[in-house]
Scaffold this motif. Structure first.
Motif, mmCIF file in Angstrom:
data_model
loop_
_atom_site.group_PDB
_atom_site.id
_atom_site.type_symbol
_atom_site.label_atom_id
_atom_site.label_comp_id
_atom_site.label_asym_id
_atom_site.label_seq_id
_atom_site.Cartn_x
_atom_site.Cartn_y
_atom_site.Cartn_z
ATOM 1 N N ALA A 50 0.825 -1.210 0.000
ATOM 2 C CA ALA A 50 0.000 0.000 0.000
ATOM 3 C C ALA A 50 0.859 1.260 0.000
ATOM 4 O O ALA A 50 0.548 2.253 -0.672
ATOM 5 N N GLN A 51 1.971 1.219 0.751
ATOM 6 C CA GLN A 51 2.868 2.366 0.786
ATOM 7 C C GLN A 51 3.512 2.601 -0.584
ATOM 8 O O GLN A 51 3.669 3.751 -1.026
ATOM 9 N N SER A 52 3.869 1.533 -1.272
ATOM 10 C CA SER A 52 4.444 1.661 -2.616
ATOM 11 C C SER A 52 3.444 2.299 -3.581
ATOM 12 O O SER A 52 3.806 3.155 -4.404
ATOM 13 N N GLN A 53 2.180 1.905 -3.463
ATOM 14 C CA GLN A 53 1.156 2.488 -4.324
ATOM 15 C C GLN A 53 0.992 3.981 -4.038
ATOM 16 O O GLN A 53 0.877 4.796 -4.962
ATOM 17 N N LEU A 54 0.992 4.350 -2.758
ATOM 18 C CA LEU A 54 0.835 5.759 -2.402
ATOM 19 C C LEU A 54 2.006 6.587 -2.907
ATOM 20 O O LEU A 54 1.822 7.682 -3.459
ATOM 21 N N VAL A 55 3.224 6.072 -2.739
ATOM 22 C CA VAL A 55 4.408 6.813 -3.180
ATOM 23 C C VAL A 55 4.402 7.015 -4.687
ATOM 24 O O VAL A 55 4.817 8.067 -5.190
ATOM 25 N N SER A 56 3.916 6.031 -5.433
ATOM 26 C CA SER A 56 3.908 6.126 -6.890
ATOM 27 C C SER A 56 3.000 7.245 -7.404
ATOM 28 O O SER A 56 3.128 7.662 -8.562
ATOM 29 N N LEU A 57 2.106 7.737 -6.541
ATOM 30 C CA LEU A 57 1.183 8.805 -6.942
ATOM 31 C C LEU A 57 1.692 10.192 -6.557
ATOM 32 O O LEU A 57 0.961 11.179 -6.681
ATOM 33 N N GLY A 58 2.955 10.251 -6.115
ATOM 34 C CA GLY A 58 3.476 11.529 -5.627
ATOM 35 C C GLY A 58 3.539 12.628 -6.666
ATOM 36 O O GLY A 58 3.471 13.814 -6.325
ATOM 37 N N ASP A 59 3.676 12.300 -7.954
ATOM 38 C CA ASP A 59 3.788 13.313 -9.011
ATOM 39 C C ASP A 59 2.458 13.612 -9.696
ATOM 40 O O ASP A 59 2.429 14.341 -10.698
ATOM 41 N N LYS A 60 1.360 13.076 -9.167
ATOM 42 C CA LYS A 60 0.059 13.304 -9.790
ATOM 43 C C LYS A 60 -0.507 14.676 -9.393
ATOM 44 O O LYS A 60 -0.260 15.171 -8.303
ATOM 45 N N PRO A 61 -1.299 15.300 -10.307
ATOM 46 C CA PRO A 61 -1.885 16.617 -9.995
ATOM 47 C C PRO A 61 -2.991 16.508 -8.956
ATOM 48 O O PRO A 61 -3.469 15.426 -8.613
ATOM 49 N N ILE A 62 -3.400 17.680 -8.465
ATOM 50 C CA ILE A 62 -4.517 17.782 -7.528
ATOM 51 C C ILE A 62 -5.438 18.882 -8.033
ATOM 52 O O ILE A 62 -4.989 20.003 -8.318
ATOM 53 N N LEU A 63 -6.724 18.559 -8.160
ATOM 54 C CA LEU A 63 -7.737 19.519 -8.579
ATOM 55 C C LEU A 63 -8.650 19.788 -7.397
ATOM 56 O O LEU A 63 -9.198 18.865 -6.798
#
Length: 434
Positions: A271-284
């Motif tokens: 789960a932590q790996s999945q969360l880290v992989s989203l670090g560069d995603k935008p936020i609206l």
């Protein structure tokens, strides 16, 4: 046949005086009740349960990111000089008041974050499986209590055997002194008996000290006051049981709380790996604000209602390769935990095999000591007949009686070892003791 700790490991009846406020000193206490007392009173379990409450709170904190963030803001600012310009003869026209007031309510709601919040909640859910940690704490304390109770039981019986030896030695010492007075014996017999008495007394002192130590540990585990008397009575297990090694090995890998926690750690790492992989995603996100403030024309000091609404888009462009390094760290942690799980499974299987070997070895010792006790009893009977007939000396009879006492201790130790090997087997297979 499946091994059960309560019915097979300890065929022991307990009598624990004043073991709880609800118990009468004459009541019979079982091992389940003693373990339950530990689980009720030991602070380590309370600590683990508070950890469970904290993990539930952390989960709700992560879920709160899905809710709007609403805040009330109030501001007062005095400025000077105020901006103004002249319109001919009408005097200066002020563009702002000296005293500025602004009261408003703001709202920020994340509209879309490419699964960041969902992943954070999943991390909190997997990390919050503290109930497994509570089970591990109970598991260890329960078996620690069982071990201490077995130790108290065997020490009581060992002291009883040593008391019997001392009584026998003192009887022979009296007979030897009488024979010296009658001139039919020498001081050698008396000195020999006195040396043996000194040795047994030393063993007796050691056994009493160990008993006191175990009783202190028992009270610490169960939360009993130091003045509470502890009186245990019973016999150890001696019935032979059938063991299915393959079944026990499979059960151990599934039931052991350490294995369950290791699988939990694997889920957390994923789960932590999945969360880290989203670090560069935008936020609206949506931003809203409404309230009252002054400073509006034509009357700058009049408070007027106002609002603001907007859409916020935050797109990470460059963060110093932080996300890349975090992903590498998460992957390494996940591999480490998987390796630990594999190693732990091997350790558990080894513990089960060792416990099975201990059970078999203890059974062989019991069979051997049974024969030794019978032989020693026959030897005492024969020595007593020969002594009464004047063939044997006082020391010959004493040697036979001492050998019988030692054999009883050996058999008692064999029964204790068998009981503890069954306890070890139940613990190795993850059998709950409550």
């Amino acid at each position: 046949m499946k091994i059960t700790m309560v019915t097979v490991v300890l065929a022991i009846s307990w009598c624990v005086g004043s073991i709880s406020a609800q118990s009468n000193p004459a009541d019979s206490e079982t091992i389940e009740q003693a373990v339950r007392l530990t689980l009720q009173n030991h602070p380590a379990i309370r600590q683990a349960e508070y950890g469970l409450i904290a993990s539930d709170a952390r989960l709700e904190v992560s879920r709160s990111a899905r809710m709007p963030d609403i805040s009330f803001d109030g501001e007062y600012v005095r400025i000077g000089p105020v901006p103004h310009f002249n319109l001919g003869g009408s005097g200066p026209l002020e563009l702002a008041p000296y005293n500025n007031y602004d009261l408003h309510v703001g709202l920020r709601q994340t509209l879309y974050d490419f699964g960041k919040t969902k992943a954070a909640v999943h991390v909190a859910e997997t990390s919050g499986r503290t109930a497994d940690q509570v089970d591990l704490t109970k598991f260890n304390l329960a078996y620690q209590t069982i071990g201490v109770c077995n130790n108290i039981l065997i020490l009581h019986q060992r002291i009883n055997v040593l008391d019997e030896q001392l009584r026998t030695l003192n009887q022979h010492l009296d007979m030897s002194l009488k024979k010296i007075t009658a001139g039919t014996a020498t001081d050698f017999d008396t000195l020999t008996i006195q040396v043996r008495i000194a040795v047994v007394r030393s063993d007796h002192i050691d056994a009493v000290h160990m008993l006191e130590t175990q009783e202190i540990t028992f009270r610490q585990l169960t939360g009993l006051p130091s003045s509470t008397p502890i009186n245990l009575c019973g016999t150890f297990a001696s019935d032979k049981i059938e063991i299915n090694a393959d079944s026990l090995l499979k059960t151990a890998v599934v039931q052991r709380p350490e294995m369950i926690l290791s699988h939990d750690a694997e889920s957390i790492a994923a789960a932590q790996s999945q969360l880290v992989s989203l670090g560069d995603k935008p936020i609206l996100a949506l931003n809203l604000a409404t309230g009252f403030k002054n400073g509006y024309e034509p009357n700058l000091d009049t408070w007027r209602g106002n609002y603001a609404a907007g859409i916020e888009l935050k797109v990470p462009v460059f963060n110093g390769y932080r996300t890349k390094h975090q992903e590498a760290e998460a992957a390494a942690n996940a591999n480490s935990i998987r390796t630990h799980t594999t190693d732990l499974e091997t350790q558990i299987q080894s513990e089960v095999r060792q416990a099975i070997a201990g059970v078999k070895s203890s059974l062989e010792k019991i069979a051997s000591t049974d024969a030794q006790v019978r032989q020693a009893e026959q030897a005492v009977s024969m020595a007593r007949v020969r002594y009464n007939a004047g063939v044997n000396t006082n020391l010959d009879l004493l040697d036979a009686e001492t050998a019988l006492s030692q054999t009883k201790l050996i058999r008692l130790r064999a029964l204790y070892d068998y009981t503890m090997s069954l306890v070890a087997l139940d613990r190795a297979t993850g059998k709950r003791a409550w």
